[in-house]
Structures are given as C-alpha cells and as structure tokens.
Enzyme design. Structure first.
Site, PDB file in Angstrom:
ATOM      1  N   CYS A 181       6.879  -0.297   6.847  1.00 23.31           N
ATOM      2  CA  CYS A 181       6.381   0.888   6.152  1.00 23.31           C
ATOM      3  C   CYS A 181       7.432   1.305   5.124  1.00 23.31           C
ATOM      4  O   CYS A 181       8.624   1.311   5.434  1.00 23.31           O
ATOM      5  CB  CYS A 181       6.156   2.025   7.147  1.00 23.31           C
ATOM      6  SG  CYS A 181       5.619   3.565   6.371  1.00 23.31           S
ATOM      7  N   LEU A 182       6.985   1.641   3.931  1.00 20.64           N
ATOM      8  CA  LEU A 182       7.927   2.052   2.879  1.00 20.64           C
ATOM      9  C   LEU A 182       8.702   3.306   3.270  1.00 20.64           C
ATOM     10  O   LEU A 182       9.772   3.561   2.716  1.00 20.64           O
ATOM     11  CB  LEU A 182       7.180   2.272   1.562  1.00 20.64           C
ATOM     12  CG  LEU A 182       6.607   0.997   0.922  1.00 20.64           C
ATOM     13  CD1 LEU A 182       5.602   1.353  -0.168  1.00 20.64           C
ATOM     14  CD2 LEU A 182       7.724   0.118   0.368  1.00 20.64           C
ATOM     15  N   HIS A 188      -1.328   7.188   8.081  1.00 22.05           N
ATOM     16  CA  HIS A 188      -0.579   8.119   7.222  1.00 22.05           C
ATOM     17  C   HIS A 188      -1.395   9.381   6.943  1.00 22.05           C
ATOM     18  O   HIS A 188      -0.849  10.480   6.878  1.00 22.05           O
ATOM     19  CB  HIS A 188      -0.214   7.455   5.899  1.00 22.05           C
ATOM     20  CG  HIS A 188       1.048   6.649   5.951  1.00 22.05           C
ATOM     21  ND1 HIS A 188       2.264   7.202   6.285  1.00 22.05           N
ATOM     22  CD2 HIS A 188       1.293   5.341   5.717  1.00 22.05           C
ATOM     23  CE1 HIS A 188       3.203   6.261   6.250  1.00 22.05           C
ATOM     24  NE2 HIS A 188       2.638   5.112   5.906  1.00 22.05           N
ATOM     25  N   GLY A 247       0.820  -1.200   0.000  1.00 22.09           N
ATOM     26  CA  GLY A 247       0.000   0.000   0.000  1.00 22.09           C
ATOM     27  C   GLY A 247       0.859   1.258   0.000  1.00 22.09           C
ATOM     28  O   GLY A 247       1.975   1.247   0.524  1.00 22.09           O
ATOM     29  N   GLN A 257       2.814   9.888   1.353  1.00 23.75           N
ATOM     30  CA  GLN A 257       4.121   9.269   1.128  1.00 23.75           C
ATOM     31  C   GLN A 257       4.733   9.665  -0.212  1.00 23.75           C
ATOM     32  O   GLN A 257       5.921   9.444  -0.444  1.00 23.75           O
ATOM     33  CB  GLN A 257       4.013   7.738   1.190  1.00 23.75           C
ATOM     34  CG  GLN A 257       3.762   7.229   2.596  1.00 23.75           C
ATOM     35  CD  GLN A 257       3.721   5.710   2.619  1.00 23.75           C
ATOM     36  OE1 GLN A 257       2.749   5.119   2.176  1.00 23.75           O
ATOM     37  NE2 GLN A 257       4.778   5.090   3.095  1.00 23.75           N
ATOM     38  N   HIS A 281      -2.961   1.068   8.991  1.00 24.17           N
ATOM     39  CA  HIS A 281      -1.652   1.682   8.746  1.00 24.17           C
ATOM     40  C   HIS A 281      -1.786   2.869   7.783  1.00 24.17           C
ATOM     41  O   HIS A 281      -1.238   3.954   8.031  1.00 24.17           O
ATOM     42  CB  HIS A 281      -0.694   0.625   8.173  1.00 24.17           C
ATOM     43  CG  HIS A 281       0.677   1.137   7.881  1.00 24.17           C
ATOM     44  ND1 HIS A 281       1.740   0.938   8.732  1.00 24.17           N
ATOM     45  CD2 HIS A 281       1.147   1.876   6.844  1.00 24.17           C
ATOM     46  CE1 HIS A 281       2.810   1.541   8.217  1.00 24.17           C
ATOM     47  NE2 HIS A 281       2.484   2.103   7.065  1.00 24.17           N
ATOM     48  N   GLU A 282      -2.533   2.666   6.680  1.00 24.16           N
ATOM     49  CA  GLU A 282      -2.671   3.741   5.687  1.00 24.16           C
ATOM     50  C   GLU A 282      -3.502   4.903   6.252  1.00 24.16           C
ATOM     51  O   GLU A 282      -3.227   6.068   5.971  1.00 24.16           O
ATOM     52  CB  GLU A 282      -3.287   3.213   4.381  1.00 24.16           C
ATOM     53  CG  GLU A 282      -2.550   2.049   3.729  1.00 24.16           C
ATOM     54  CD  GLU A 282      -1.071   2.306   3.465  1.00 24.16           C
ATOM     55  OE1 GLU A 282      -0.640   3.468   3.450  1.00 24.16           O
ATOM     56  OE2 GLU A 282      -0.334   1.315   3.287  1.00 24.16           O
TER      57      GLU A 282
HETATM   58 NI    NI Z   1       3.505   3.230   5.708  1.00 23.26          NI
END
Ligand code: NI
Length: 175
Positions: free
Chosen positions: A95-96, A141, A46, A51, A137-138
């Site tokens: 997480c990216l 963000h 995702g 991000q 999680h998203e």
């Molecule tokens: Ni993340």
C-alpha cells in the site's frame, strides 16, 4: 502536472469512512487529474481518494501501468459497490500509505464491482487475481480500513517497528 502527497499510516484521514460522491464538481475533476499524474509517478497501481486527503468514495487505478503513456489504461471508479465475489486466495499486498511493506493478505479471488465514471455512466467490472485484490484493497480505503488491520497478527508484531516508524516519520524507504 501536479504530484500529490500520499498520506501515510498515522494520518487520521486514512481512518475515516468516506462519503458518497453526489456531484462531480471542478474541484473533483482537478483532483482526479492530479491523482492520475501522481499514480504514474509512484510505484503503485491504484490510489484511493482518502490517500490524498479527500474523504469521498472513489479511486483511480491502472492495471496496465507502464512507463509509455500509449499503453496506459486509466480507470476511475466512483461510488463503487462489490456486487459479487468468489473464492479466497492469499497473496502479498502492499500500500502506498505503508511504503516498503508487503504482507500476505487473504482476499476473494474473483470480484465483480459496479460504480460510475466521471460522466455518471454506470460501469461494471469483473476480474480475478491482481485486479480483484486491487479493488478490494481500494474499497477498504473508502471504509477507513488499512493494510495494518488486514495483515496477520504475526506480521503486525514482526513489523511493529517499521510501522511505528512510518507513523512517526511518514515514510520508510522512499518518499
Ligand atoms: Ni492502499
């Protein structure tokens, strides 16, 4: 095809609360396409708009992320709201924006989320396990809440050096 740079921890845009999407303009259509291209090029399931430097309330994901395009199931969720949740479970999460870091995080085990798609049609999704974790999680963000605040105090201490390195250099193990 355009691969976007994913902002890593330390970029102030990750800490802002994102704003509601009011209209899907051409800029957003292009951005969403690039976000999906990026999603299939990085080791994640995702990507939230902040991000990639866009502080609007939407994210893209694919629970069925495979190399073969025929097996993909891309989803975009705009202006999402969690409408129900149940249970609690602690599992490893990454997480990216924190490349290479995986830590246990406690989350609701089941979730129902509502939002709209690119055409403004309403979407209701529900699920457990990885899906529930991904959505929470998203959603974080979009609130400017990061993994570093969800991890235990112990993990934050243990990973202090690595987190500081990401903050300084924008990457850890890989791009
Ligand atoms: Ni993340």
């Amino acid at each position: 095809m355009k691969i976007l740079r994913i902002l890593s921890y330390g970029d102030p845009r990750l800490l802002r609360k994102s704003e509601e999407v009011r209209e899907v303009d051409q800029h957003m259509v292009d951005l969403v396409r690039d976000m999906f291209d990026t999603l299939y090029a990085v080791p994640g399931i995702g990507i939230a708009a902040p991000q990639v430097g866009c502080n609007l309330r939407f994210f893209v994901f694919d629970m069925n992320r495979r190399e073969e395009p025929g097996h993909r199931s891309p989803v975009i969720l705009i202006n999402p709201v969690i409408t129900a949740q149940e249970g609690m479970v602690t599992e490893e999460e990454g997480c990216l924006s924190f490349p290479g870091i995986f830590v246990p995080v406690e989350r609701a085990s089941g979730i129902e989320v509502k939002g709209v798609d690119m055409e403004g049609k309403s979407i209701v999704l529900e699920g457990e396990g990885l899906f529930a974790r991904l959505i929470q999680h998203e959603m974080d963000h979009l609130e400017g809440m990061l993994l570093s605040e969800r991890m235990t105090k112990w993990d934050r201490m243990r990973l202090r050096g690595e987190i500081r390195k990401i903050e300084r250099t924008g990457r850890k193990g890989h791009a």
